[in-house]
Scaffold this motif. Structure first.
Motif, mmCIF file in Angstrom:
data_model
loop_
_atom_site.group_PDB
_atom_site.id
_atom_site.type_symbol
_atom_site.label_atom_id
_atom_site.label_comp_id
_atom_site.label_asym_id
_atom_site.label_seq_id
_atom_site.Cartn_x
_atom_site.Cartn_y
_atom_site.Cartn_z
ATOM 1 N N THR A 14 0.841 -1.195 0.000
ATOM 2 C CA THR A 14 0.000 0.000 0.000
ATOM 3 C C THR A 14 0.879 1.249 0.000
ATOM 4 O O THR A 14 2.103 1.181 0.161
ATOM 5 C CB THR A 14 -0.906 0.045 1.246
ATOM 6 O OG1 THR A 14 -0.077 0.219 2.407
ATOM 7 C CG2 THR A 14 -1.752 -1.216 1.379
ATOM 8 N N GLU A 15 0.240 2.375 -0.123
ATOM 9 C CA GLU A 15 0.929 3.670 -0.089
ATOM 10 C C GLU A 15 1.760 3.810 1.186
ATOM 11 O O GLU A 15 2.851 4.390 1.160
ATOM 12 C CB GLU A 15 -0.109 4.797 -0.187
ATOM 13 C CG GLU A 15 0.469 6.159 -0.374
ATOM 14 C CD GLU A 15 0.935 6.446 -1.793
ATOM 15 O OE1 GLU A 15 1.815 7.313 -1.938
ATOM 16 O OE2 GLU A 15 0.444 5.813 -2.743
ATOM 17 N N ASP A 17 3.497 1.700 2.566
ATOM 18 C CA ASP A 17 4.733 0.928 2.428
ATOM 19 C C ASP A 17 5.773 1.616 1.550
ATOM 20 O O ASP A 17 6.888 1.114 1.414
ATOM 21 C CB ASP A 17 4.429 -0.449 1.818
ATOM 22 C CG ASP A 17 3.518 -1.287 2.679
ATOM 23 O OD1 ASP A 17 3.766 -1.379 3.892
ATOM 24 O OD2 ASP A 17 2.549 -1.846 2.122
ATOM 25 N N LEU A 18 5.419 2.737 0.943
ATOM 26 C CA LEU A 18 6.288 3.340 -0.068
ATOM 27 C C LEU A 18 7.692 3.646 0.447
ATOM 28 O O LEU A 18 8.685 3.304 -0.215
ATOM 29 C CB LEU A 18 5.641 4.606 -0.644
ATOM 30 C CG LEU A 18 6.399 5.283 -1.777
ATOM 31 C CD1 LEU A 18 6.630 4.335 -2.940
ATOM 32 C CD2 LEU A 18 5.647 6.538 -2.229
ATOM 33 N N GLU A 44 9.037 9.534 -3.717
ATOM 34 C CA GLU A 44 8.203 10.178 -4.744
ATOM 35 C C GLU A 44 8.532 9.633 -6.141
ATOM 36 O O GLU A 44 7.627 9.438 -6.963
ATOM 37 C CB GLU A 44 8.390 11.695 -4.706
ATOM 38 C CG GLU A 44 7.366 12.447 -5.512
ATOM 39 C CD GLU A 44 5.928 12.176 -5.112
ATOM 40 O OE1 GLU A 44 5.077 12.103 -6.022
ATOM 41 O OE2 GLU A 44 5.634 12.024 -3.897
ATOM 42 N N ARG A 47 6.798 6.246 -6.530
ATOM 43 C CA ARG A 47 5.333 6.207 -6.446
ATOM 44 C C ARG A 47 4.688 5.645 -7.724
ATOM 45 O O ARG A 47 3.786 4.798 -7.625
ATOM 46 C CB ARG A 47 4.774 7.581 -6.092
ATOM 47 C CG ARG A 47 3.267 7.560 -5.909
ATOM 48 C CD ARG A 47 2.730 8.829 -5.276
ATOM 49 N NE ARG A 47 2.811 8.650 -3.825
ATOM 50 C CZ ARG A 47 3.606 9.345 -3.015
ATOM 51 N NH1 ARG A 47 4.370 10.299 -3.505
ATOM 52 N NH2 ARG A 47 3.618 9.118 -1.734
ATOM 53 N N LEU A 50 4.880 1.944 -7.592
ATOM 54 C CA LEU A 50 3.922 1.406 -6.617
ATOM 55 C C LEU A 50 2.518 1.342 -7.216
ATOM 56 O O LEU A 50 1.846 0.323 -7.124
ATOM 57 C CB LEU A 50 3.921 2.266 -5.350
ATOM 58 C CG LEU A 50 2.895 1.883 -4.293
ATOM 59 C CD1 LEU A 50 3.359 0.664 -3.517
ATOM 60 C CD2 LEU A 50 2.640 3.032 -3.345
ATOM 61 N N HIS A 51 2.108 2.407 -7.862
ATOM 62 C CA HIS A 51 0.753 2.473 -8.419
ATOM 63 C C HIS A 51 0.568 1.577 -9.640
ATOM 64 O O HIS A 51 -0.571 1.321 -10.037
ATOM 65 C CB HIS A 51 0.393 3.923 -8.737
ATOM 66 C CG HIS A 51 0.157 4.731 -7.499
ATOM 67 N ND1 HIS A 51 -0.998 5.426 -7.257
ATOM 68 C CD2 HIS A 51 0.945 4.940 -6.411
ATOM 69 C CE1 HIS A 51 -0.919 6.026 -6.083
ATOM 70 N NE2 HIS A 51 0.259 5.746 -5.557
#
Length: 176
Positions: A14-15, A17-18, A44, A47, A50-51
């Protein structure tokens, strides 16, 4: 295995965990030839990666935690951007230094392949920078077979590295 695997939590990334995901990946960027990235990332900058791994579909990100420490992650990512490759993914697993050799890579791949069994994935590919016997053993244990090797494919740390490619058949056939 010295880690009590009951203490390991594997779940979708999830976010939240970034930052730890970025720190873990940057370890491999700085210290190893496992990845051919040569410059560290900020959260950043990571990101979009991740997405690109939602909680459903063939492109997944699973994380493993032991208490309050990230132990590793596994992904299935787009293999190539062209539409005909849509039923193929590339799998990767990265473990925190404290988690290596404790069975956590196995837990991550078990969970990843369980999720992929429900997805329209026909082939899973993995590229392993050599030497990396632990990764070779893990992939072979999961039924990957060696399909080829690119010699001197990447330049890092003042030398060239070979990459061995593996594939695993999942067998799904698209309906279209």
């Amino acid at each position: 295995m010295t880690q009590d695997l009951e203490e390991v939590q594997v779940r979708p990334g999830t976010e939240a965990d970034l930052a730890p995901l970025t720190d873990l990946y940057n370890h491999y960027v700085r210290e190893t030839a496992v990845t051919f990235d040569t410059a560290v990332f900020t959260p950043e900058q990571r990101r979009p990666w991740l997405h690109s791994h939602p909680e459903d579909g063939p492109h997944r990100l699973l994380v493993a935690w032991t208490g309050d420490r990230m132990a590793g992650y596994a992904t299935s990512s787009a293999f190539r951007p062209k539409p005909a490759y849509a039923s193929s993914v590339e799998a990767s697993v990265y473990l925190a230094p404290h988690a290596v050799g404790r069975g956590i890579g196995t837990l991550l791949y078990e969970a990843l392949f369980a999720t992929l069994a429900e997805e329209p994935v026909h082939r899973v590919f993995a590229g392993i920078a050599l030497p990396n016997e632990a990764s070779v053993r893990l992939h072979e244990r999961f039924g990957f077979r060696r399909v080829g090797e690119f010699t001197e494919a990447g330049w890092k740390f003042g030398r060239y590295w070979d990459v061995r490619w593996y594939e695993k058949r999942l067998g799904h056939h698209p309906s279209g």
